[in-house]
Design a protein around this motif. Structure first.
Motif, PDB file in Angstrom:
ATOM      1  N   ALA A 159       0.825  -1.212   0.000  1.00 11.63           N
ATOM      2  CA  ALA A 159       0.000   0.000   0.000  1.00 11.63           C
ATOM      3  C   ALA A 159       0.858   1.260   0.000  1.00 11.63           C
ATOM      4  O   ALA A 159       0.522   2.253  -0.652  1.00 11.63           O
ATOM      5  N   ARG A 160       1.969   1.216   0.716  1.00 12.51           N
ATOM      6  CA  ARG A 160       2.817   2.406   0.784  1.00 12.51           C
ATOM      7  C   ARG A 160       3.503   2.692  -0.553  1.00 12.51           C
ATOM      8  O   ARG A 160       3.576   3.844  -0.981  1.00 12.51           O
ATOM      9  N   VAL A 161       3.999   1.652  -1.201  1.00  5.95           N
ATOM     10  CA  VAL A 161       4.633   1.853  -2.509  1.00  5.95           C
ATOM     11  C   VAL A 161       3.601   2.331  -3.523  1.00  5.95           C
ATOM     12  O   VAL A 161       3.873   3.226  -4.335  1.00  5.95           O
ATOM     13  N   TYR A 162       2.418   1.752  -3.471  1.00  6.55           N
ATOM     14  CA  TYR A 162       1.320   2.173  -4.354  1.00  6.55           C
ATOM     15  C   TYR A 162       1.006   3.654  -4.141  1.00  6.55           C
ATOM     16  O   TYR A 162       0.850   4.417  -5.102  1.00  6.55           O
ATOM     17  N   HIS A 163       0.930   4.051  -2.882  1.00  2.00           N
ATOM     18  CA  HIS A 163       0.643   5.449  -2.543  1.00  2.00           C
ATOM     19  C   HIS A 163       1.771   6.362  -3.015  1.00  2.00           C
ATOM     20  O   HIS A 163       1.516   7.441  -3.571  1.00  2.00           O
ATOM     21  N   GLU A 164       2.998   5.936  -2.816  1.00 11.35           N
ATOM     22  CA  GLU A 164       4.158   6.754  -3.210  1.00 11.35           C
ATOM     23  C   GLU A 164       4.181   6.981  -4.718  1.00 11.35           C
ATOM     24  O   GLU A 164       4.417   8.102  -5.183  1.00 11.35           O
ATOM     25  N   ILE A 165       3.932   5.924  -5.475  1.00 13.94           N
ATOM     26  CA  ILE A 165       3.931   6.052  -6.931  1.00 13.94           C
ATOM     27  C   ILE A 165       2.838   7.017  -7.383  1.00 13.94           C
ATOM     28  O   ILE A 165       3.068   7.897  -8.226  1.00 13.94           O
ATOM     29  N   ASN A 166       1.653   6.869  -6.811  1.00 13.76           N
ATOM     30  CA  ASN A 166       0.544   7.750  -7.189  1.00 13.76           C
ATOM     31  C   ASN A 166       0.839   9.208  -6.852  1.00 13.76           C
ATOM     32  O   ASN A 166       0.530  10.114  -7.640  1.00 13.76           O
ATOM     33  N   GLU A 167       1.442   9.441  -5.690  1.00 14.96           N
ATOM     34  CA  GLU A 167       1.765  10.813  -5.296  1.00 14.96           C
ATOM     35  C   GLU A 167       2.858  11.397  -6.182  1.00 14.96           C
ATOM     36  O   GLU A 167       2.808  12.573  -6.559  1.00 14.96           O
ATOM     37  N   ARG A 168       3.847  10.586  -6.510  1.00 17.56           N
ATOM     38  CA  ARG A 168       4.922  11.059  -7.399  1.00 17.56           C
ATOM     39  C   ARG A 168       4.378  11.345  -8.794  1.00 17.56           C
ATOM     40  O   ARG A 168       4.833  12.277  -9.465  1.00 17.56           O
ATOM     41  N   GLU A 169       3.415  10.540  -9.220  1.00 12.80           N
ATOM     42  CA  GLU A 169       2.813  10.761 -10.535  1.00 12.80           C
ATOM     43  C   GLU A 169       2.069  12.095 -10.586  1.00 12.80           C
ATOM     44  O   GLU A 169       2.093  12.793 -11.596  1.00 12.80           O
TER      45      GLU A 169
END
Length: 214
Positions: free
Chosen positions: A193-203
């Motif tokens: 969930a954290r990696v998913y969140h990080e990718i979305n925020e960076r996008e």
């Protein structure tokens, strides 16, 4: 989660940086930058992803790796895929890059997610940490230590159960293994969930031309 406070949140020591897992986490231990959300906060930040990754981890790892690969190299699809992205080295006939990834990367990723779920999510997280020079916060260190302790305890208990015959030992070992499995499942879900969140925020922060093609 209160039991986590029994474990130190200090940075990983020299002994903890040994081995394949130690090498992976040790290289990020001294970085000051961290993920946008703590590991313990990931379930609240991405509840659907957290729950989904625990219900069907292989599917979640498949999706997460594809996201990570195409976040780092937009439009690359599966062309940069390797088993665990080569982060843990190889063993005997299992050598990342020489296991048919070029001809059938999606099938290989499915096998990776099913057979090595912990290494799969660690590899995806490692890709993001490497790109953005992210480190481990105190919660990460505590959770890693807690999870490792439980896995070792479960392994030792299972070995002792084979060698020593005591009344009720099967039930005790079963409980220890169950607790270790639940903790592993929760931690893996938090990492996903954290990696998913990080990718979305960076996008969201990236210029339009550099955003991942979905």
């Amino acid at each position: 989660m209160s039991c986590l406070f029994c474990f130190s949140g200090d940075k990983l020591g020299p002994e903890e940086r040994k081995g394949k897992y130690g090498d992976l986490w040790g290289q990020y231990a001294d970085n000051d930058a961290t993920f946008k959300v703590k590991l313990c906060g990931a379930p609240c930040a991405e509840p659907a992803c957290w729950m989904g990754s625990m219900i069907c981890s292989p599917c979640a790892q498949y999706k997460l790796r594809h996201m990570a690969l195409n976040h780092l190299e937009p439009g690359s699809g599966w062309s940069n895929y390797k088993c665990c992205q080569g982060m843990f080295g190889g063993c005997c006939c299992i050598q990342p890059g020489n296991m048919g990834e070029d001809s059938c990367p999606q099938c290989c990723m499915c096998l990776e997610g099913c057979c090595c779920p912990g290494m799969a999510v660690s590899a995806s997280q490692g890709m993001i940490m490497q790109r953005y020079s992210l480190g481990l916060d105190s919660d990460d260190v505590r959770i890693i230590r807690c999870n490792n302790c439980l896995q070792i305890l479960a392994c030792v208990a299972s070995c002792l159960n084979i060698c020593i015959d005591c009344e009720g030992d099967d039930a005790i070992v079963g409980c220890i293994n169950l607790i270790a499995d639940i903790v592993f499942c929760c931690v893996s879900g938090c990492m996903t969930a954290r990696v998913y969140h990080e990718i979305n925020e960076r996008e969201k922060e990236a210029p339009k031309g550099n955003r991942m093609e979905r």
